[in-house]
Design a protein around this motif. Sequence first.
Motif: not given
Length: 103
Positions: A35-38, A46-48
Amino acid sequence: MSLFSLDSPYTIFPKDMPRVLIYTLIGACLLLGLASLRAGTDIQGWLNVIENWLLMLVIFPTATAVVALPFKYRDPTFELKLAYYLGMFVALLFTLAKLRYWH
């Protein structure tokens, strides 16, 4: 007893837990981590994702299992695997709550 047999104590599955439930929990954690790729698919996104995966699959479950170690000391039949998967479920709920307020 073989290392890879189904009744081996070295398997990742608790004794009386359905495997589909464990696979579903791991899959849900992996998908929710994406979901961080939002915010973007750059290196920060990607680090997230990696941070979310570490939080859900390693940090929270390990901390829960460490807190449950006195139960294992008191009752040798207690399975720390169950505490680990409980921590994974708690991390999943925590991440869902975090995403609720994430903009």
